[in-house]
Design a protein around this motif. Structure first.
Motif, PDB file in Angstrom:
ATOM      1  N   TYR A 291      -8.967 -11.227 -11.936  1.00 41.28           N
ATOM      2  CA  TYR A 291      -8.634 -10.149 -11.796  1.00 41.28           C
ATOM      3  C   TYR A 291      -8.647  -8.605 -11.595  1.00 41.28           C
ATOM      4  O   TYR A 291      -8.196  -7.726 -10.476  1.00 41.28           O
ATOM      5  N   LEU A 292     -10.074  -8.107 -11.494  1.00 41.99           N
ATOM      6  CA  LEU A 292     -10.926  -7.232 -11.590  1.00 41.99           C
ATOM      7  C   LEU A 292     -10.811  -7.262  -9.824  1.00 41.99           C
ATOM      8  O   LEU A 292     -11.136  -6.255  -9.424  1.00 41.99           O
ATOM      9  N   GLN A 293     -11.500  -8.521  -9.254  1.00 34.44           N
ATOM     10  CA  GLN A 293     -11.248  -8.077  -7.710  1.00 34.44           C
ATOM     11  C   GLN A 293     -10.302  -8.348  -7.364  1.00 34.44           C
ATOM     12  O   GLN A 293     -10.578  -7.128  -6.247  1.00 34.44           O
ATOM     13  N   ILE A 294      -8.803  -8.028  -7.795  1.00 30.20           N
ATOM     14  CA  ILE A 294      -7.421  -7.111  -6.978  1.00 30.20           C
ATOM     15  C   ILE A 294      -6.979  -6.052  -6.741  1.00 30.20           C
ATOM     16  O   ILE A 294      -6.203  -5.121  -6.654  1.00 30.20           O
ATOM     17  N   LEU A 295      -8.036  -5.114  -8.357  1.00 27.80           N
ATOM     18  CA  LEU A 295      -8.082  -4.433  -8.891  1.00 27.80           C
ATOM     19  C   LEU A 295      -8.088  -3.397  -7.972  1.00 27.80           C
ATOM     20  O   LEU A 295      -7.713  -2.615  -8.378  1.00 27.80           O
ATOM     21  N   GLU A 296      -9.323  -3.409  -7.096  1.00 29.43           N
ATOM     22  CA  GLU A 296      -9.961  -2.511  -6.884  1.00 29.43           C
ATOM     23  C   GLU A 296     -10.333  -1.088  -7.889  1.00 29.43           C
ATOM     24  O   GLU A 296     -10.557  -0.417  -7.595  1.00 29.43           O
ATOM     25  N   LEU A 297     -10.628  -2.209  -9.192  1.00 32.59           N
ATOM     26  CA  LEU A 297     -11.266  -0.641  -9.984  1.00 32.59           C
ATOM     27  C   LEU A 297     -13.163  -0.414 -10.076  1.00 32.59           C
ATOM     28  O   LEU A 297     -13.346  -0.622  -9.539  1.00 32.59           O
TER      29      LEU A 297
ATOM     30  N   ARG B  43      -1.719  -1.785  -8.900  1.00 33.57           N
ATOM     31  CA  ARG B  43      -2.684  -1.346  -9.877  1.00 33.57           C
ATOM     32  C   ARG B  43      -2.134   0.175  -9.534  1.00 33.57           C
ATOM     33  O   ARG B  43      -1.854   0.903 -10.496  1.00 33.57           O
TER      34      ARG B  43
ATOM     35  N   GLY C 270       0.897  -1.793   0.036  1.00 32.81           N
ATOM     36  CA  GLY C 270       0.461   0.028   0.043  1.00 32.81           C
ATOM     37  C   GLY C 270       1.167   1.307  -0.332  1.00 32.81           C
ATOM     38  O   GLY C 270       2.144   1.115  -0.011  1.00 32.81           O
TER      39      GLY C 270
ATOM     40  N   ARG D  83      -0.326 -10.088  -2.551  1.00 31.12           N
ATOM     41  CA  ARG D  83      -0.742  -8.424  -1.815  1.00 31.12           C
ATOM     42  C   ARG D  83       0.359  -7.541  -2.678  1.00 31.12           C
ATOM     43  O   ARG D  83      -0.284  -6.350  -3.102  1.00 31.12           O
TER      44      ARG D  83
ATOM     45  N   GLN E 293       0.120  -7.273  -6.410  1.00 31.13           N
ATOM     46  CA  GLN E 293      -1.348  -6.958  -6.805  1.00 31.13           C
ATOM     47  C   GLN E 293      -1.252  -4.983  -6.599  1.00 31.13           C
ATOM     48  O   GLN E 293      -1.839  -4.770  -7.150  1.00 31.13           O
TER      49      GLN E 293
END
Length: 266
Positions: free
Chosen positions: A260-266, A225, A152, A218, A221
């Motif tokens: 992938y969409l679940q981890i990209l937080e788009l 991002r 993060g 993480r 991931q």
């Protein structure tokens, strides 16, 4: 000496082969590479000599085309057998054996094609060993999680050296091809002089073959991002090269799948 097991008890047996490659004598290097090809298939080279062997491969790459091709032929087998011990600076040297050949001024198409395929294979295997490490305890490295990586903007976690290598490698793939991007000092893969289309090809291969790794870790991931997605969007929106846009689209097509969409937080 009657067996490969006995060789490991005589660690200096590798020294003449390394010195032959360092001599830049084509005949001696050819003989040494033939020996290395056989030694690469069995775990008989002492771990503390692996750095010298990789240095010998780098030296051999400065000679004739047939010797370059022999080095590229040996590398994947070498990594399969000794990959457990190849990390950090050894990983840098391993990838350098291929990346240097891709950046030569007068490149043979055969050498470039083989170096490109070999580099892509090695990169895939560096990511793949993260999943192998989890499945099989024998593939686990005997080392604590002593390396910090970002997950993060202000959050770090500690990982082992295999995870650190994968993190650095993916970061290099996403930044080395960007013009005017300031490369970090501790790069794992130096590809700054290669066309971005080649980087996108490797990126697509990694996203396809190592999906399970990205879905689990993480730190990777986070890099997806903050580095991969902006790179791909920039290529699509600003590139005037059709093949660059197509390759970028192929990567984005992978990322818009549900996993992938679940981890990209788009």
């Amino acid at each position: 000496v009657h067996s490969y097991e006995e060789l490991s008890r005589h660690p200096d047996f590798i020294v003449p082969l390394v010195m032959s490659c360092a001599s830049k004598n084509a005949k001696l290097t050819t003989i040494s590479m033939q020996c290395f090809q056989k030694l690469a298939t069995v775990p008989c080279i002492p771990v503390d000599k692996l750095s010298d062997v990789l240095d010998a491969f780098i030296e051999a790459n400065q000679l004739a085309m047939d010797i370059k091709l022999k080095v590229l032929q040996v590398l994947p087998i070498f990594f399969q057998v000794y990959g457990k011990y190849i990390y950090g600076e050894l990983c840098v040297k391993l990838l350098k054996c291929c990346s240097d050949l891709l950046q030569l001024p007068n490149k043979s198409s055969m050498v470039v094609g083989t170096a490109s395929a070999t580099l892509q294979q090695l990169i895939d295997e560096i990511f793949e060993r993260l999943s192998l490490e989890k499945k099989n305890p024998d593939n686990k490295i005997n080392e604590d999680n002593n390396y910090e990586v970002l997950v993060g903007n202000n959050e770090h976690i500690k990982v082992n050296i295999y995870r650190l290598d994968a993190n650095r490698l993916f970061s290099d793939l996403c930044s080395s091809f960007v013009p005017n991007e300031q490369a970090p000092k501790d790069i794992l893969l130096d590809v700054k002089n290669l066309p971005i289309n080649y980087g996108l090809e490797i990126l697509e291969s990694v996203l396809t073959n190592s999906k399970c790794v990205f879905l689990e870790y993480r730190d990777l991931q986070f890099l997806l991002r903050i580095k991969a997605v902006p790179l791909l969007l920039r290529c699509i929106s600003s590139s005037k090269n059709f093949s660059t846009v197509v390759r970028s689209y192929r990567c984005i097509r992978l990322l818009i799948k549900e996993e992938y969409l679940q981890i990209l937080e788009l």
